[in-house]
Design an enzyme around this catalytic site. Structure first.
Site, mmCIF file in Angstrom:
data_model
loop_
_atom_site.group_PDB
_atom_site.id
_atom_site.type_symbol
_atom_site.label_atom_id
_atom_site.label_comp_id
_atom_site.label_asym_id
_atom_site.label_seq_id
_atom_site.Cartn_x
_atom_site.Cartn_y
_atom_site.Cartn_z
ATOM 1 C CG ASN A 173 -1.985 0.944 1.335
ATOM 2 O OD1 ASN A 173 -2.723 1.099 0.367
ATOM 3 N ND2 ASN A 173 -2.135 1.631 2.463
ATOM 4 C CG HIS A 208 -4.453 10.073 1.368
ATOM 5 N ND1 HIS A 208 -5.614 10.129 2.123
ATOM 6 C CD2 HIS A 208 -3.741 9.037 1.859
ATOM 7 C CE1 HIS A 208 -5.598 9.164 3.028
ATOM 8 N NE2 HIS A 208 -4.477 8.483 2.881
HETATM 9 C C1 XIL Z 1 -3.639 8.323 9.657
HETATM 10 C C2 XIL Z 1 -4.867 8.414 10.558
HETATM 11 O O1 XIL Z 1 -5.978 8.755 9.786
HETATM 12 C C3 XIL Z 1 -4.631 9.431 11.650
HETATM 13 O O2 XIL Z 1 -5.706 9.425 12.577
HETATM 14 C C4 XIL Z 1 -3.315 9.141 12.379
HETATM 15 O O3 XIL Z 1 -3.040 10.169 13.297
HETATM 16 C C5 XIL Z 1 -2.159 9.021 11.395
HETATM 17 O O4 XIL Z 1 -2.473 8.053 10.408
HETATM 18 N N1 XIL Z 1 -1.592 6.783 5.269
HETATM 19 C C6 XIL Z 1 -1.972 5.665 5.976
HETATM 20 C C7 XIL Z 1 -2.892 5.803 7.131
HETATM 21 O O5 XIL Z 1 -1.632 4.534 5.571
HETATM 22 O O6 XIL Z 1 -2.644 4.854 8.132
HETATM 23 C C8 XIL Z 1 -2.825 7.190 7.719
HETATM 24 O O7 XIL Z 1 -3.832 7.283 8.726
HETATM 25 C C9 XIL Z 1 -3.012 8.231 6.647
HETATM 26 C C10 XIL Z 1 -1.913 8.135 5.618
#
Ligand code: XIL
Length: 327
Positions: A173, A208
């Protein structure tokens, strides 16, 4: 009103990330629109395995039970990552731990955690974000897993997971996964693993994104590249920020024109996912409604973002309408 996962039933499951609190307070929204869950945090190493001799599965099991009781899929997230991982993995007393120690701790972590959630999780993000974001540098992210474990940590992680749960779908991932230079590095990594016979079943595109990009063509190009590896693909953490990364602007209310751009983006992204649905085995949003998004605290602390399909009162946004209406 349309139910998101129903609308997509013939294409792929639609999931959301959840916290324990979110599950208990927002049951109806979750059950109405989603048929897959990912624990946003509570299955990460820092929470399930805070000390070498102490596991804590309480919160993770709550999410797993909720998924099982409501016949939802559960994606496990995540086993090996450079963040939210306690330091003890990498220490021997006050010194850096040796290679064997680091790798055997990693393997025993994976075996225990995958074993614990075996009844609930049909997939795991085994290795998360191992590829460098810096173009022109070494392809793997510099960090303790690499410096102490060596490159072998990646194949060993997948093999350990496969050994304990051969049915589980194992994912690599990553984010910024549509940028050409990085997508090439991700592709090369997974291709190398597959040609060494490492059990990688799927590739997770975090997703994202923001209202300015990546474009539908860029997302399509990345999907085509990854699909050519012959592994299944999932969008694992979709959200569409109203801000460019690094933009510090904030608003009391989301400007209508930005919400309209966001609706358009969701519309075109879901169109791309439908188009490539023969490769895509799941689309998960990184949250259900805008009051509960990690982007409300990242990268700017306490800055409200509105990146999801439902607003803070759980009403469907224009983005939702655009995601479900195409016929
Ligand atoms: C993020 C969470 O949403 C937050 O609450 C935490 O503080 C940090 O992690 N990539 C990932 C996720 O694989 O696990 C992350 O999640 C966001 C970016």
């Amino acid at each position: 009103m349309y139910k998101l996962a129903n609308v997509y039933r013939e294409f792929f499951p639609v999931g959301t990330a959840v916290s324990n609190d979110y599950i208990s307070k927002n049951r109806l929204l979750l059950l109405r629109h989603f048929n897959s869950l990912t624990a946003e945090n509570c299955m990460k190493p820092v929470y399930v395995h805070p000390f070498e001799d102490k596991y804590d599965f309480g919160r993770g099991s709550q999410v797993a039970d909720f998924a099982i009781r409501n016949r939802m899929l559960l994606r496990g997230h995540c086993l090996v990552w450079h963040k939210q991982t306690p330091d003890w993995f990498f220490l021997d007393g006050d010194s850096p731990a040796g290679r064997n120690k680091v790798l055997s701790r990693m393997e025993s972590h994976i075996q225990t955690v995958v074993g614990c959630f075996r009844a609930a999780a049909y997939a795991w993000d085994v290795v998360n974000e191992a590829v460098s974001d810096v173009d022109g540098e070494a392809p793997l992210r510099a960090g303790k897993w690499l410096s102490l474990g060596g490159e072998d940590y990646i194949p060993r992680a997948f093999r350990a997971a496969k050994q304990v749960d051969p049915q589980c779908r194992l994912f690599y991932n990553d984010f910024n996964e549509t940028r050409p230079a990085k997508s090439r590095r991700i592709y090369d990594l997974v291709k190398g693993l597959l040609s060494d016979g490492v059990p990688v079943d799927g590739l997770g595109m975090q997703g994202h994104y923001n209202i300015y990009g990546p474009s539908a063509d860029e997302v399509s190009a990345a999907i085509e590249l990854y699909a050519s590896l012959g592994v299944e693909l999932q969008i694992t953490e979709l959200d569409v920020s109203l801000f460019r990364h690094g933009d510090q602007t904030s608003f009391d209310e989301p400007p209508a024109e930005l919400l309209e751009m966001q609706a358009e983006r969701y519309g075109e992204l879901f169109a791309v996912f439908r188009k490539y649905s023969k490769y895509i085995t799941g689309v998960t949003l990184w949250g259900a409604s805008d009051e509960m998004s990690w982007l409300n605290n990242f990268p700017v602390k306490n800055r409200q973002n509105w990146p999801l399909l439902f607003d803070c009162e759980h009403r469907p946004k224009a983005a939702f309408e655009r995601a479900v209406q195409w016929k």
